[in-house]
Design a protein around this motif. Structure first.
Motif, PDB file in Angstrom:
ATOM      1  N   VAL A  31       0.863  -1.181   0.000  1.00  0.00           N
ATOM      2  CA  VAL A  31       0.000   0.000   0.000  1.00  0.00           C
ATOM      3  C   VAL A  31       0.896   1.228   0.000  1.00  0.00           C
ATOM      4  CG1 VAL A  31      -1.799   1.278   1.206  1.00  0.00           C
ATOM      5  CG2 VAL A  31      -1.803  -1.236   1.256  1.00  0.00           C
ATOM      6  N   LEU A  32       0.769   2.048  -1.027  1.00  0.00           N
ATOM      7  CA  LEU A  32       1.584   3.243  -1.214  1.00  0.00           C
ATOM      8  C   LEU A  32       0.816   4.446  -0.673  1.00  0.00           C
ATOM      9  CD1 LEU A  32       4.296   3.926  -2.711  1.00  0.00           C
ATOM     10  CD2 LEU A  32       2.904   4.417  -4.727  1.00  0.00           C
ATOM     11  N   VAL A  33       1.452   5.213   0.212  1.00  0.00           N
ATOM     12  CA  VAL A  33       0.749   6.314   0.854  1.00  0.00           C
ATOM     13  C   VAL A  33       1.708   7.481   1.061  1.00  0.00           C
ATOM     14  CG1 VAL A  33       1.198   5.403   3.164  1.00  0.00           C
ATOM     15  CG2 VAL A  33      -0.727   6.934   2.816  1.00  0.00           C
ATOM     16  N   GLY A  34       1.189   8.696   0.945  1.00  0.00           N
ATOM     17  CA  GLY A  34       1.987   9.888   1.148  1.00  0.00           C
ATOM     18  C   GLY A  34       2.230  10.165   2.622  1.00  0.00           C
ATOM     19  N   ALA A  35       3.355  10.828   2.914  1.00  0.00           N
ATOM     20  CA  ALA A  35       3.722  11.096   4.300  1.00  0.00           C
ATOM     21  C   ALA A  35       2.699  11.985   4.998  1.00  0.00           C
ATOM     22  CB  ALA A  35       5.107  11.737   4.352  1.00  0.00           C
ATOM     23  N   GLU A  36       2.114  12.948   4.276  1.00  0.00           N
ATOM     24  CA  GLU A  36       1.149  13.835   4.923  1.00  0.00           C
ATOM     25  C   GLU A  36      -0.098  13.068   5.352  1.00  0.00           C
ATOM     26  OE1 GLU A  36      -0.294  17.254   6.643  1.00  0.00           O
ATOM     27  OE2 GLU A  36       1.718  16.747   5.931  1.00  0.00           O
ATOM     28  N   THR A  37      -0.511  12.103   4.554  1.00  0.00           N
ATOM     29  CA  THR A  37      -1.651  11.262   4.937  1.00  0.00           C
ATOM     30  C   THR A  37      -1.307  10.427   6.171  1.00  0.00           C
ATOM     31  OG1 THR A  37      -2.477  11.178   2.671  1.00  0.00           O
ATOM     32  CG2 THR A  37      -3.198   9.437   4.139  1.00  0.00           C
ATOM     33  N   VAL A  38      -0.090   9.918   6.228  1.00  0.00           N
ATOM     34  CA  VAL A  38       0.350   9.175   7.413  1.00  0.00           C
ATOM     35  C   VAL A  38       0.250  10.052   8.648  1.00  0.00           C
ATOM     36  CG1 VAL A  38       2.375   8.145   8.538  1.00  0.00           C
ATOM     37  CG2 VAL A  38       1.837   7.580   6.163  1.00  0.00           C
ATOM     38  N   ARG A  39       0.686  11.313   8.509  1.00  0.00           N
ATOM     39  CA  ARG A  39       0.662  12.216   9.659  1.00  0.00           C
ATOM     40  C   ARG A  39      -0.761  12.595  10.058  1.00  0.00           C
ATOM     41  NH1 ARG A  39       5.712  14.130   7.195  1.00  0.00           N
ATOM     42  NH2 ARG A  39       4.545  15.422   5.721  1.00  0.00           N
ATOM     43  N   GLN A  40      -1.602  12.932   9.077  1.00  0.00           N
ATOM     44  CA  GLN A  40      -2.947  13.415   9.381  1.00  0.00           C
ATOM     45  C   GLN A  40      -3.845  12.313   9.921  1.00  0.00           C
ATOM     46  OE1 GLN A  40      -4.704  15.412   6.028  1.00  0.00           O
ATOM     47  NE2 GLN A  40      -3.455  17.241   6.271  1.00  0.00           N
ATOM     48  N   GLU A  41      -3.699  11.106   9.413  1.00  0.00           N
ATOM     49  CA  GLU A  41      -4.631  10.038   9.755  1.00  0.00           C
ATOM     50  C   GLU A  41      -4.031   9.020  10.727  1.00  0.00           C
ATOM     51  OE1 GLU A  41      -7.455   8.742   7.145  1.00  0.00           O
ATOM     52  OE2 GLU A  41      -7.468  10.530   5.899  1.00  0.00           O
ATOM     53  N   ALA A  42      -2.845   9.348  11.292  1.00  0.00           N
ATOM     54  CA  ALA A  42      -2.191   8.444  12.254  1.00  0.00           C
ATOM     55  C   ALA A  42      -2.209   7.010  11.724  1.00  0.00           C
ATOM     56  CB  ALA A  42      -2.856   8.531  13.617  1.00  0.00           C
ATOM     57  N   TYR A  43      -1.644   6.845  10.544  1.00  0.00           N
ATOM     58  CA  TYR A  43      -1.723   5.592   9.818  1.00  0.00           C
ATOM     59  C   TYR A  43      -1.240   4.408  10.649  1.00  0.00           C
ATOM     60  CZ  TYR A  43      -3.142   5.075   4.970  1.00  0.00           C
ATOM     61  OH  TYR A  43      -3.863   4.876   3.826  1.00  0.00           O
ATOM     62  N   ARG A  44      -1.950   3.321  10.497  1.00  0.00           N
ATOM     63  CA  ARG A  44      -1.599   2.083  11.182  1.00  0.00           C
ATOM     64  C   ARG A  44      -1.154   1.049  10.152  1.00  0.00           C
ATOM     65  NH1 ARG A  44      -3.194   2.187  16.354  1.00  0.00           N
ATOM     66  NH2 ARG A  44      -2.948  -0.064  16.536  1.00  0.00           N
ATOM     67  N   PRO A  45      -0.411   0.040  10.590  1.00  0.00           N
ATOM     68  CA  PRO A  45      -0.002  -1.002   9.639  1.00  0.00           C
ATOM     69  C   PRO A  45      -1.192  -1.842   9.212  1.00  0.00           C
ATOM     70  CG  PRO A  45       0.627  -1.590  11.867  1.00  0.00           C
ATOM     71  CD  PRO A  45       0.110  -0.183  11.934  1.00  0.00           C
ATOM     72  N   ALA A  46      -1.098  -2.409   8.021  1.00  0.00           N
ATOM     73  CA  ALA A  46      -2.123  -3.365   7.590  1.00  0.00           C
ATOM     74  C   ALA A  46      -1.998  -4.616   8.449  1.00  0.00           C
ATOM     75  CB  ALA A  46      -1.929  -3.703   6.115  1.00  0.00           C
ATOM     76  N   ARG A  47      -3.123  -5.269   8.682  1.00  0.00           N
ATOM     77  CA  ARG A  47      -3.106  -6.469   9.517  1.00  0.00           C
ATOM     78  C   ARG A  47      -3.458  -7.697   8.690  1.00  0.00           C
ATOM     79  NH1 ARG A  47      -8.377  -7.871  11.307  1.00  0.00           N
ATOM     80  NH2 ARG A  47      -9.974  -6.333  10.810  1.00  0.00           N
ATOM     81  N   ALA A  48      -2.994  -8.822   9.142  1.00  0.00           N
ATOM     82  CA  ALA A  48      -3.343 -10.081   8.483  1.00  0.00           C
ATOM     83  C   ALA A  48      -4.807 -10.390   8.738  1.00  0.00           C
ATOM     84  CB  ALA A  48      -2.469 -11.214   9.012  1.00  0.00           C
ATOM     85  N   ARG A  49      -5.477 -10.898   7.726  1.00  0.00           N
ATOM     86  CA  ARG A  49      -6.895 -11.229   7.832  1.00  0.00           C
ATOM     87  C   ARG A  49      -7.058 -12.729   7.643  1.00  0.00           C
ATOM     88  NH1 ARG A  49     -10.113  -7.052   6.072  1.00  0.00           N
ATOM     89  NH2 ARG A  49     -11.828  -8.388   6.745  1.00  0.00           N
ATOM     90  N   ALA A  50      -7.642 -13.381   8.613  1.00  0.00           N
ATOM     91  CA  ALA A  50      -7.816 -14.833   8.525  1.00  0.00           C
ATOM     92  C   ALA A  50      -8.610 -15.219   7.286  1.00  0.00           C
ATOM     93  CB  ALA A  50      -8.514 -15.344   9.782  1.00  0.00           C
TER      94      ALA A  50
END
Length: 285
Positions: free
Chosen positions: A109-128
């Motif tokens: 997942v490609l994301v801009g740094a400003e989006t990471v900062r504004q939305e307090a981005y979390r890592p993707a999680r494994a889905r059973a």
């Protein structure tokens, strides 16, 4: 959820009328269990398996490039990509189920740094629900997050860096400050050079990710990053949620930055609807 396009005999037979808004706090990678695949009848919540089939990455054409970059964005009726700096207020439960499905199908997942900062981005999680399919496709249990940044001005105390299931990637330019590169690496991130200057060149970013084995690419913006990808003709597909809301104000559109010389033409591949939200899938013509 109803399929509005492409039109089939089953689609035409569906009763008209929106579903009810799904209650409460389905998290960003949504609820619903795996279920029956195939054409969907009636107006009901689709299973994750049905959504995965509807949004499957295309098989590479013979002799074509192996990577495929899709974007997933949400917009209000009046063109706002966010409200008060965040996309969540204009989203819905169905939008979040699709959000989670698109992540589960992607390598990265490609994301801009400003989006990471504004939305307090979390890592993707494994889905059973997607574990077997990801294993069969040779994918890691969860997609990596790749942060595009020239400055490397990032908060390394975020879970994105402290507790990812797959190491977070930081894409930057060759002229990035060495001390900031060292700080990113010390935090556990893998720094990937994807530009000759301070910033990232979109085509280089796609090639660099492909070189790491990531060919099913997803970007979630923000608008500036998406605008750069569009200008560089790097985008293959846009998954756009049209939210039945009006916000006015001066919120950003889904893509920003300089205008392209000639508008890019994309074709509609599919259109779904739930509770008044429209979920379009468009590919490069």
């Amino acid at each position: 959820m109803r399929r509005l396009f492409p039109v089939t005999d089953e689609t035409a037979a569906q009763p008209f009328g929106g579903g009810t808004e799904r209650e409460g706090a389905q998290a960003a990678e949504g609820g619903g269990g795996a279920g029956v695949t195939g054409e969907v009848l009636g107006d009901r919540e689709w299973s994750l398996a049905e959504l995965a089939a509807a949004y499957a990455y295309p098989e590479p054409a013979a002799g074509g490039r192996g990577t495929w970059l899709r974007a997933n964005m949400v917009s209000t009726l009046d063109g706002a990509a966010q409200h008060e700096g965040r996309s969540q207020p204009i989203s819905s439960a169905a939008d979040m189920r699709i959000f989670g499905t698109l992540r589960a199908l992607a390598d990265v997942v490609l994301v801009g740094a400003e989006t990471v900062r504004q939305e307090a981005y979390r890592p993707a999680r494994a889905r059973a629900e997607f574990a077997d399919a990801r294993k069969a496709a040779g994918q890691a249990p969860a997609p990596a997050i790749a942060v595009v940044t020239a400055s490397l001005d990032l908060d390394y105390s975020l879970p994105l860096f402290t507790s990812p299931q797959v190491p977070t990637l930081v894409l930057t330019g060759a002229a990035a400050a060495p001390d900031r590169v060292a700080a990113a690496e010390k935090a556990g991130a893998r720094v990937v050079i994807a530009g000759d200057g301070a910033g990232v060149a979109p085509a280089r970013a796609v090639a660099a990710l492909a070189g790491l084995g990531h060919t099913r690419l997803l970007t979630e913006g923000g608008p500036r990053l998406l605008g750069q990808l569009i200008a560089a003709e790097a985008l293959d597909e846009l998954c756009l949620t049209l939210s039945p809301m009006l916000t006015a104000g001066d919120a950003q559109r889904i893509a920003g930055g300089p205008a392209v010389a000639v508008p890019r033409r994309f074709e509609l591949v599919s259109l779904l609807e739930e509770a008044g939200f429209l979920f379009g899938r468009y590919r490069r013509s």
